[in-house]
Design a protein around this motif. Structure first.
Motif, short mmCIF file in Angstrom:
data_model
loop_
_atom_site.label_atom_id
_atom_site.label_comp_id
_atom_site.label_asym_id
_atom_site.label_seq_id
_atom_site.Cartn_x
_atom_site.Cartn_y
_atom_site.Cartn_z
N GLU A 63 0.80 -1.22 0.00
CA GLU A 63 0.00 0.00 0.00
C GLU A 63 0.83 1.27 0.00
O GLU A 63 0.31 2.36 -0.19
CB GLU A 63 -0.97 -0.02 1.19
CG GLU A 63 -0.28 -0.23 2.52
CD GLU A 63 -1.12 -1.07 3.48
OE1 GLU A 63 -1.44 -0.53 4.55
OE2 GLU A 63 -1.43 -2.21 3.17
N ASP A 64 2.15 1.15 0.18
CA ASP A 64 3.02 2.32 0.23
C ASP A 64 4.24 2.04 -0.65
O ASP A 64 5.11 1.26 -0.26
CB ASP A 64 3.43 2.55 1.68
CG ASP A 64 3.95 3.96 1.92
OD1 ASP A 64 4.02 4.75 0.96
OD2 ASP A 64 4.31 4.26 3.07
N CYS A 86 -2.65 -3.94 -3.92
CA CYS A 86 -2.85 -3.99 -2.47
C CYS A 86 -4.34 -4.08 -2.18
O CYS A 86 -5.17 -3.76 -3.04
CB CYS A 86 -2.24 -2.77 -1.78
SG CYS A 86 -2.86 -1.18 -2.34
N PHE A 123 -11.64 3.60 -1.41
CA PHE A 123 -10.21 3.84 -1.27
C PHE A 123 -9.88 5.33 -1.32
O PHE A 123 -10.66 6.14 -1.80
CB PHE A 123 -9.43 3.12 -2.39
CG PHE A 123 -9.61 1.63 -2.36
CD1 PHE A 123 -8.87 0.85 -1.48
CD2 PHE A 123 -10.53 1.01 -3.19
CE1 PHE A 123 -9.04 -0.52 -1.43
CE2 PHE A 123 -10.71 -0.37 -3.15
CZ PHE A 123 -9.97 -1.14 -2.28
N TYR A 125 -6.13 7.76 -2.02
CA TYR A 125 -4.70 7.68 -2.35
C TYR A 125 -4.03 9.00 -2.03
O TYR A 125 -4.66 10.05 -1.99
CB TYR A 125 -4.48 7.29 -3.82
CG TYR A 125 -4.79 8.36 -4.85
CD1 TYR A 125 -3.80 9.23 -5.30
CD2 TYR A 125 -6.07 8.48 -5.40
CE1 TYR A 125 -4.07 10.20 -6.25
CE2 TYR A 125 -6.35 9.44 -6.35
CZ TYR A 125 -5.34 10.30 -6.78
OH TYR A 125 -5.62 11.26 -7.71
N GLU A 139 -4.11 14.38 -2.17
CA GLU A 139 -4.90 13.27 -1.66
C GLU A 139 -6.28 13.31 -2.31
O GLU A 139 -6.88 14.38 -2.43
CB GLU A 139 -5.05 13.37 -0.13
CG GLU A 139 -3.74 13.20 0.59
CD GLU A 139 -3.89 13.20 2.11
OE1 GLU A 139 -5.02 13.06 2.61
OE2 GLU A 139 -2.86 13.35 2.78
N THR A 180 0.62 6.19 -1.66
CA THR A 180 0.03 5.44 -0.55
C THR A 180 -1.45 5.25 -0.83
O THR A 180 -2.17 6.23 -1.09
CB THR A 180 0.21 6.21 0.78
OG1 THR A 180 1.60 6.50 0.97
CG2 THR A 180 -0.31 5.39 1.95
N SER A 182 -5.01 3.78 0.77
CA SER A 182 -5.64 3.39 2.03
C SER A 182 -7.12 3.09 1.80
O SER A 182 -7.70 3.50 0.78
CB SER A 182 -5.47 4.50 3.07
OG SER A 182 -5.97 5.71 2.58
N THR A 183 -7.72 2.38 2.74
CA THR A 183 -9.14 2.08 2.65
C THR A 183 -9.92 3.12 3.42
O THR A 183 -9.42 3.70 4.39
CB THR A 183 -9.45 0.68 3.20
OG1 THR A 183 -8.94 0.58 4.52
CG2 THR A 183 -8.84 -0.41 2.35
N CYS A 184 -11.13 3.39 2.99
CA CYS A 184 -11.98 4.39 3.67
C CYS A 184 -12.95 3.69 4.59
O CYS A 184 -13.46 2.64 4.29
CB CYS A 184 -12.76 5.18 2.65
SG CYS A 184 -11.72 6.15 1.55
#
Length: 184
Positions: A63-64, A86, A123, A125, A139, A180, A182-184
């Motif tokens: 994820e990163d 990911c 998601f 990013y 972002e 990066t 990430s999930t929300c």
């Protein structure tokens, strides 16, 4: 038009063309920017197409990651593309250099989900340029490959910077972008 692929909507004929442009059941086009690839197919077939027809695209796990765009000083319009895998999904990272008008080039960086708009909403990013005691961050929610890169770059709904800024962060003509997911 897309009833055979799963769309169950029944619309008045005047509403049909507008819906067909955004219908989640329409075929997906090849998401690779800057190529003349005319492939179309189901969402499930997109990754297989990319791995077989566009072998030069690197895929990184996690994820990163760091997306390294090499030779950013190449003249003209250039696209750098990479995949990030990911959370059980594949994301397409795109850095596009365009000449907006004579002598003025801009870079556009964006993340697309190999998935539907609804899946993309799960998601977020972050794109980050770091260097020389400077940081530039963007972002957002990834776009679905159904929407493509052009809509985002046209509206500047992505990380946008010019060549002067690119050079502040570049190292020997190479630009590293921290990505990066990430999930929300």
């Amino acid at each position: 038009q897309y009833a055979t692929t799963g769309c169950s909507l029944t619309l008045h004929h005047t509403e049909k063309p507008e819906h067909e442009d955004i219908c989640e059941y329409r075929p997906y086009s090849c998401p690779c920017p800057g190529t003349s690839c005319k492939w179309q197919g189901s969402l499930e077939a997109v990754m297989s197409h990319l791995m077989h027809a566009h072998k030069s695209i690197t895929t990184l796990q996690g994820e990163d990651i760091v997306f390294l765009a090499t030779d950013i000083n190449l003249p003209g319009a250039v696209d750098w593309v990479m995949m990030q895998s990911c959370f059980g999904h594949h994301f397409m990272l795109v850095l596009e250099k365009q000449e907006k008008y004579e002598g003025h080039q801009q870079f556009f960086a964006i993340v697309l989900l190999i998935g539907t708009r609804k899946q993309a909403e799960n998601f977020a990013y972050r794109l980050e340029l770091n260097g020389n005691r400077r940081r530039l961050t963007w972002e957002a929610t990834p776009r679905s490959i159904h929407d493509g890169v052009a809509a985002a770059t046209h509206n500047s709904d992505c990380l946008v910077f010019d060549t002067a800024i690119a050079h502040l962060f570049a190292d020997n003509g190479n630009l590293g972008i921290n990505v990066t997911i990430s999930t929300c």
